[in-house]
Motif scaffolding. Structure first.
Motif, PDB file in Angstrom:
ATOM      1  N   ASN A 194     -26.873  17.354  40.653  1.00 30.97           N
ATOM      2  CA  ASN A 194     -27.173  17.038  39.004  1.00 30.97           C
ATOM      3  C   ASN A 194     -26.257  15.898  38.600  1.00 30.97           C
ATOM      4  O   ASN A 194     -24.955  16.206  38.745  1.00 30.97           O
ATOM      5  CB  ASN A 194     -26.759  18.300  38.418  1.00 30.97           C
ATOM      6  N   PRO A 195     -26.661  14.688  38.496  1.00 28.71           N
ATOM      7  CA  PRO A 195     -25.485  13.719  38.273  1.00 28.71           C
ATOM      8  C   PRO A 195     -24.831  14.041  36.802  1.00 28.71           C
ATOM      9  O   PRO A 195     -25.473  14.532  35.770  1.00 28.71           O
ATOM     10  CB  PRO A 195     -26.516  12.304  38.084  1.00 28.71           C
ATOM     11  N   VAL A 196     -23.631  13.582  36.922  1.00 32.13           N
ATOM     12  CA  VAL A 196     -22.826  13.992  35.701  1.00 32.13           C
ATOM     13  C   VAL A 196     -22.461  12.350  35.091  1.00 32.13           C
ATOM     14  O   VAL A 196     -22.154  11.431  35.928  1.00 32.13           O
ATOM     15  CB  VAL A 196     -21.394  14.262  36.153  1.00 32.13           C
ATOM     16  N   ALA A 197     -22.717  12.260  33.706  1.00 33.84           N
ATOM     17  CA  ALA A 197     -22.575  11.156  33.028  1.00 33.84           C
ATOM     18  C   ALA A 197     -21.046  11.075  32.481  1.00 33.84           C
ATOM     19  O   ALA A 197     -20.726  11.738  31.660  1.00 33.84           O
ATOM     20  CB  ALA A 197     -23.697  10.782  31.870  1.00 33.84           C
ATOM     21  N   LEU A 198     -20.464  10.200  33.223  1.00 30.64           N
ATOM     22  CA  LEU A 198     -18.894   9.875  32.697  1.00 30.64           C
ATOM     23  C   LEU A 198     -18.778   9.061  31.764  1.00 30.64           C
ATOM     24  O   LEU A 198     -18.065   7.847  31.790  1.00 30.64           O
ATOM     25  CB  LEU A 198     -18.069   9.827  33.975  1.00 30.64           C
ATOM     26  N   ASP A 199     -19.410   9.254  30.501  1.00 25.46           N
ATOM     27  CA  ASP A 199     -19.263   8.304  29.463  1.00 25.46           C
ATOM     28  C   ASP A 199     -18.189   7.860  28.771  1.00 25.46           C
ATOM     29  O   ASP A 199     -17.647   7.090  28.194  1.00 25.46           O
ATOM     30  CB  ASP A 199     -20.384   8.489  28.470  1.00 25.46           C
ATOM     31  N   GLY A 200     -17.027   9.231  29.020  1.00 24.86           N
ATOM     32  CA  GLY A 200     -15.946   8.995  28.623  1.00 24.86           C
ATOM     33  C   GLY A 200     -14.754   8.469  29.345  1.00 24.86           C
ATOM     34  O   GLY A 200     -13.638   8.215  29.107  1.00 24.86           O
ATOM     35  N   PRO A 217     -22.079   9.630  38.707  1.00 26.09           N
ATOM     36  CA  PRO A 217     -21.844  10.488  39.995  1.00 26.09           C
ATOM     37  C   PRO A 217     -22.602  11.786  40.097  1.00 26.09           C
ATOM     38  O   PRO A 217     -22.920  12.401  39.296  1.00 26.09           O
ATOM     39  CB  PRO A 217     -20.470  10.505  40.174  1.00 26.09           C
ATOM     40  N   ASP A 218     -23.000  11.791  41.389  1.00 27.24           N
ATOM     41  CA  ASP A 218     -23.772  13.142  41.680  1.00 27.24           C
ATOM     42  C   ASP A 218     -22.867  14.591  41.602  1.00 27.24           C
ATOM     43  O   ASP A 218     -21.675  14.183  42.081  1.00 27.24           O
ATOM     44  CB  ASP A 218     -24.577  13.150  42.883  1.00 27.24           C
ATOM     45  N   VAL A 235     -12.508  19.976  35.768  1.00 24.81           N
ATOM     46  CA  VAL A 235     -13.623  19.205  36.176  1.00 24.81           C
ATOM     47  C   VAL A 235     -14.310  20.498  36.648  1.00 24.81           C
ATOM     48  O   VAL A 235     -14.040  21.235  37.909  1.00 24.81           O
ATOM     49  CB  VAL A 235     -13.429  18.366  37.636  1.00 24.81           C
ATOM     50  N   GLY A 236     -15.748  20.896  36.139  1.00 28.50           N
ATOM     51  CA  GLY A 236     -16.329  22.038  36.270  1.00 28.50           C
ATOM     52  C   GLY A 236     -17.505  22.044  37.494  1.00 28.50           C
ATOM     53  O   GLY A 236     -18.260  23.117  37.230  1.00 28.50           O
ATOM     54  N   THR A 237     -17.415  20.961  38.094  1.00 30.89           N
ATOM     55  CA  THR A 237     -18.320  20.809  39.207  1.00 30.89           C
ATOM     56  C   THR A 237     -17.613  20.323  40.431  1.00 30.89           C
ATOM     57  O   THR A 237     -16.697  19.645  40.492  1.00 30.89           O
ATOM     58  CB  THR A 237     -19.599  20.232  38.743  1.00 30.89           C
ATOM     59  N   ALA A 238     -18.754  20.156  41.588  1.00 31.09           N
ATOM     60  CA  ALA A 238     -18.189  19.646  42.773  1.00 31.09           C
ATOM     61  C   ALA A 238     -18.558  18.047  42.824  1.00 31.09           C
ATOM     62  O   ALA A 238     -19.662  17.618  43.036  1.00 31.09           O
ATOM     63  CB  ALA A 238     -18.632  20.461  43.917  1.00 31.09           C
ATOM     64  N   LEU A 239     -17.872  17.193  42.155  1.00 35.51           N
ATOM     65  CA  LEU A 239     -18.358  15.772  42.067  1.00 35.51           C
ATOM     66  C   LEU A 239     -18.258  14.997  43.300  1.00 35.51           C
ATOM     67  O   LEU A 239     -17.612  15.412  44.297  1.00 35.51           O
ATOM     68  CB  LEU A 239     -17.075  14.830  41.088  1.00 35.51           C
TER      69      LEU A 239
END
Length: 715
Positions: free
Chosen positions: A529-535, A541-542, A592-596
């Motif tokens: 699930n890609p994460v949008a690092l807009d901040g 990144p996946d 970070v609530g996921t495994a980036l």
């Protein structure tokens, strides 16, 4: 906590030496070869119990006396082992109860090693007696520099001795059955204990077990893991105590195995005078993993130098595939150990064994004893370099402003717990964080959760599943004085008993992080699930395996999921804390609530580091490692080329190359061949703050295409 370092004039160099396996005429050949390799230290007698004590009431030190005399005559130093790394056959035959009972409840017969029950009164009595006899005989020997107790402690036992000792351990830990029942939540499934004798070991025969790596009662299994680690420690302490009756000062150690699950090395650390470990990486591209493990070993003794007690010059013999170290890799990895704090680099073994399971394990000398092989020439060349270096970095420490927390309790608890994701492995999560710190060129310490954090600007606490003691308060103190804390999924879930906090996740860390975990989705490998690092940098990144659905409660969102029903929900957050009462700028707490993926983790990690000016000078050069050791105000930089190709980079500061003696000016091109190494004694930099460099990250990096242009010295 003590940390003794034996005096030396250079990085100790040598290895595990077993002349008892060879005719005496070979000993002189060995001495000549060790001289050619500039080796000054040998470890003796690691597996000599049967030789030194052929029967329970018989000791024979005649051959060892000859070996010690021969080694001493050649001017070499001795690390004396207590010879208790494996049982002698007579002991296992006469006292079969010393043999371990496995997880399935089967008592083993003699064979292999790691084969002694650590709770066996007979084993503990006889192993301590042998250690004492050795110390009585060799204490005060002019060449003795350290004692080596046991060997690679590990394994587990589930016998009656261990079960009885486990009950005693539990009574000491909990005092009352009421407290035990509370800790283990035994009202679940009607497991309430009314007598200590009802407690059984959590093995395959008990109701605690529900399949490999998970159990019905995590508290029981977690405590048995703790007990087993401490039972082996008690055996180590027995032998050390016996040594101390005759030798009050020579440092005592044992060889650890890095990120090794069965033993909590933090609980052992105070009992070792110096930390040492055996470095056998699983492949040729594990340089970041090795850096992490070196840092972990150094952190055991509050940053004091450690020893690499074993590494192979060529190949191991214990894996399905055992590749050779490529040309230059032995040198590179040895200098990496020194760069991270090693004051000794030793091998297993000096001469290749003739038979048994390690007859093809690499050695300084092969079966023919040749000194004209590629591998021996590399060993000898490294020895010459270490001799030229002399004592330039002995005792030097890493000037770390970043701490990475490593916690065996969180490792054990997370991996034995049902309901999470069994594809997640604690060491891998830690490595994912460390790798990006390492690539960013950060000098860091890997420390226990109860370590003093007051000297660090950044604290990274991956998968801090178990929150124990005052760690939550101390993390808040880091942020209160302007520092940064980075943690992530599955953190703040359970207490020291592995019971869930009766509050929103992340429990005691919620106020620090300003975030609440509403739900947690787990998926198999390959589902992303890609994460949008807009901040941050706007990248996508996946992420995989774990997807916590976050609710911001004081934190700002810097990354959001882009797919599934929780698309748009926060995945990465940052809480900016207000200025503290003493006027210092408030810090930041990241979650970070996921495994980036690696690129996503790199983005987050660098955002944390940049705030403190901690990005290293070669952070944008993949696989070029930069590490620093510092002593009495003198800084020595190590540049290590793991990329597999020639590189040219600008010198980040002026100084002297300690391997060549050449003068280096700031900004001057430095050429490193594949596996190339530069050891630079930096010029003093008046007015420079920690982490600042004369040439910053903007320098030009060139990949050199023709390796033949590099001098032999640079290679």
């Amino acid at each position: 906590m003590t940390s003794a370092q034996p005096s030396a004039s250079q990085i100790r160099y040598g290895g595990d030496y077993n002349p008892e396996q060879w005719p005496r005429e070979v000993w002189d050949e060995d001495a000549r070869a060790l001289d050619l390799a500039a080796m000054d230290t040998v470890t003796l007698g690691v597996f000599d119990w049967a030789l030194l004590q052929p029967a329970e009431d018989v000791y024979d030190f005649g051959l060892l006396d000859e070996i010690v005399a021969h080694v001493g005559a050649t001017g070499r130093h001795v690390v004396m082992a207590t010879a208790t790394g494996a049982l002698p056959p007579w002991l296992a035959h006469a006292h079969p109860e010393v043999n371990r009972t496995d997880f399935e409840g089967r008592r083993h017969v003699y064979g292999q090693r790691h084969n002694a029950c650590p709770s066996s009164p007979v084993f503990r009595r006889l192993s301590a007696a042998l250690a004492g006899r050795l110390a009585e005989r060799y204490a005060g020997h002019p060449g003795l520099v350290a004692w080596h107790v046991g060997n690679e402690y590990g394994g587990a036992c589930y016998c009656g001795h261990c079960e009885a000792a486990f009950r005693v351990w539990l009574q000491q830990r909990y005092t009352t059955l009421d407290r035990l029942n509370e800790a283990w939540n035994t009202t679940f499934w009607s497991h309430t204990y009314t007598d200590w004798e009802q407690v059984v070991v959590p093995n395959a025969l008990s109701e605690h077990w529900r399949g490999p790596n998970h159990t019905a009662f995590q508290g029981t299994t977690l405590d048995y893991l703790r007990f087993t680690s401490e039972a082996m420690l008690a055996s180590f302490v027995d032998e050390k105590t016996a040594i101390r009756q005759h030798d009050p000062s020579t440092p005592v150690t044992t060889n650890f195995m890095g990120m090794y699950r069965p033993i909590d090395y933090h609980r052992w650390a105070e009992h070792l005078d110096l930390a040492s470990w055996d470095n056998y990486p699983p492949d040729d591209v594990s340089h970041a993993r090795m850096a992490l493990t070196h840092d972990l070993m150094r952190g055991l003794k509050q940053g004091a130098p450690f020893w690499v007690m074993e590494q192979t010059p060529t190949t191991t013999a214990s894996r399905d595939v055992n590749p050779l170290k490529r040309p230059g890799v032995l040198r590179l990895w040895s200098w990496q150990a020194v760069a991270h704090g090693a004051d000794a680099v030793l091998y297993f073994q000096v001469r290749q064994s003739r038979g048994a399971c390690e007859k093809y394990h690499g050695a300084v000398l092969d079966h023919a004893g040749r000194t004209d092989t590629r591998s021996f020439r590399e060993v000898a060349a490294l020895g010459a370099e270490l001799r030229r270096l002399g004592d330039a970095v002995l005792g030097a420490r890493t000037p770390a402003r970043v701490a990475l927390l490593f916690d065996w309790d969180s490792w054990w608890a997370a991996e034995i717990t049902d309901g999470l994701n069994r594809h997640v492995r604690y060491p891998q999560v830690v490595m994912d964080h460390h790798r990006e710190l390492w690539q960013a060129g950060v000098d860091l310490d890997v420390v226990a959760v109860d370590a003093d954090l007051s000297g660090y600007d950044v604290v990274v606490a991956p998968l801090l599943h178990v929150v124990k003691g005052d760690v939550a308060d101390r993390l808040e103190q880091v942020v209160a004085r302007g520092g940064s804390v980075l943690t992530g999924f599955w953190s703040g879930r359970v207490d020291e008993d592995t019971n869930a906090f009766l509050t929103d996740v992340p429990g005691p860390l919620a106020g620090l992080l300003g975030v609440r975990v509403e739900e947690t989705d787990s998926q198999p490998p390959g589902v992303t699930n890609p994460v949008a690092l807009d901040g941050l940098d706007g990248s996508r990144p996946d992420a995989e395996l774990v997807f916590e659905l976050l609710v911001e409660e004081g934190a700002e969102v810097v990354g959001r999921y882009t797919e599934d029903f929780y698309a748009g929900r926060p995945a990465v957050t940052r809480r900016r804390h207000p200025d503290s009462s003493d006027g210092l700028s408030g810090g930041e707490a990241w979650y970070v609530g996921t495994a980036l993926s690696p690129d996503g983790m790199a983005t987050v990690v660098r955002a944390v580091l940049e705030r403190h000016g901690l990005i290293g000078p070669y952070a944008d050069v993949p696989d070029l490692e930069h590490a620093v050791r510092e002593r009495d105000g003198e800084r020595t930089s190590f540049l290590l080329n793991h990329s597999g190709r020639p590189l040219e980079v600008p010198a980040h500061t002026g100084g002297t190359d300690l391997l060549t003696g050449d003068r280096v000016e700031a900004g001057q091109p430095l050429r490193l061949g594949p596996a190339g190494v530069v050891v630079l004694r930096e010029d003093p930099r008046p007015g420079s703050g920690p982490g600042e460099d004369a040439v910053g990250r903007g320098g030009t990096v060139t990949v050199v295409g023709d390796d033949t242009m590099l001098s032999e010295e640079t290679r």
